[in-house]
Write a protein that holds these residues in place. Structure first.
Motif: not given
Length: 240
Positions: A207, A215-218, A223, A227-229, A232-233
């Motif tokens: 997370i 805001i993002e978890e995988a 992850f 990464p999507q956001s 996070l990148k």
């Protein structure tokens, strides 16, 4: 095992948690990462009510712990917590540090607690330190003792709040190895850490927190590799 709904926590002008929702299954190893001050440790401390949320609800193993009638001390027996600092009693031996809580709470006789301490110290390779005092141990040894002190209570969940952040780099590995072995036993774990390689290896789910929100978890592979956001990148580009 753990359900959190719309959790908020304020510290004067700082809105540390902003409507956090989360569900953690029994046996999961959930690793929480993010920049300093994003709410990671506050979230962890709310799970056993070391910090009392301003609003929202938390259930542990089906029990709503945010109810005023909840027996918080009984709840905490289910949840071991390991802090950044070791918090060992300096005037007690290592064995006494481990056996104090189970005997004080009447969960074990002194004989049973001593046997449990021997078993746990043997497991982490520190049985020879049983009669030593914390000041006689290295930082890595103290943190390993802090972990087994929590395990002596036979918890159902273990919470780790940056357990290696106060250690010299060469001591980090020995502490992470104990946590890694614990993860393999099936213990439910929530870990706040900056050790990205460890997170990738041990977590069942990662997370990312930012500004009091998750805001993002995988799963760890997705992850770290996809990464999507944008946030996070950017974060991973600086820490990997």
């Amino acid at each position: 095992m753990i359900t959190v709904k719309d959790l908020h926590k304020n510290f004067e002008r700082v809105h540390a948690l902003r409507g956090v929702d989360q569900h953690i299954e029994k046996g999961e190893k959930v690793v929480i990462i993010g920049p300093s001050g994003c709410g990671k440790s506050t979230f962890l401390r709310c799970l056993n009510l070391l910090e009392v949320p301003d609003s929202g609800d938390i259930w542990i193993d089906g029990e709503k712990i945010t109810d005023v009638d909840c027996d918080v001390n009984k709840l905490r027996q289910k949840m071991g917590m390991v802090f950044q600092q070791f918090n060992l009693f300096p005037h007690k031996t290592i064995r006494e540090n481990i056996t104090l809580a189970p005997t004080l709470l009447g969960l074990m006789t002194q004989e049973e607690a001593d046997a449990k301490a021997t078993e746990l110290l043997t497991r982490i390779g520190l049985l020879e330190k049983a009669d030593s005092y914390p000041a006689q141990l290295s930082g890595g040894q103290k943190q390993r003792i802090a972990i087994v002190r929590s395990l002596a209570m036979n918890p159902e969940v273990m919470l780790f709040d940056e357990p290696t952040s106060a250690l010299d780099p060469e001591m980090v590995g020995e502490v992470l190895e104990v946590i890694r072995e614990l993860a393999e036993t099936g213990m439910t774990m929530v870990i706040v850490t900056h050790e990205m390689g460890f997170a990738r290896e041990v977590a069942t789910r990662c997370i990312f927190m930012e500004d009091g929100k998750m805001i993002e978890e995988a799963p760890p592979k997705e992850f770290f590799e996809n990464p999507q956001s944008p946030r996070l990148k950017d974060f991973l580009s600086k820490v990997l």
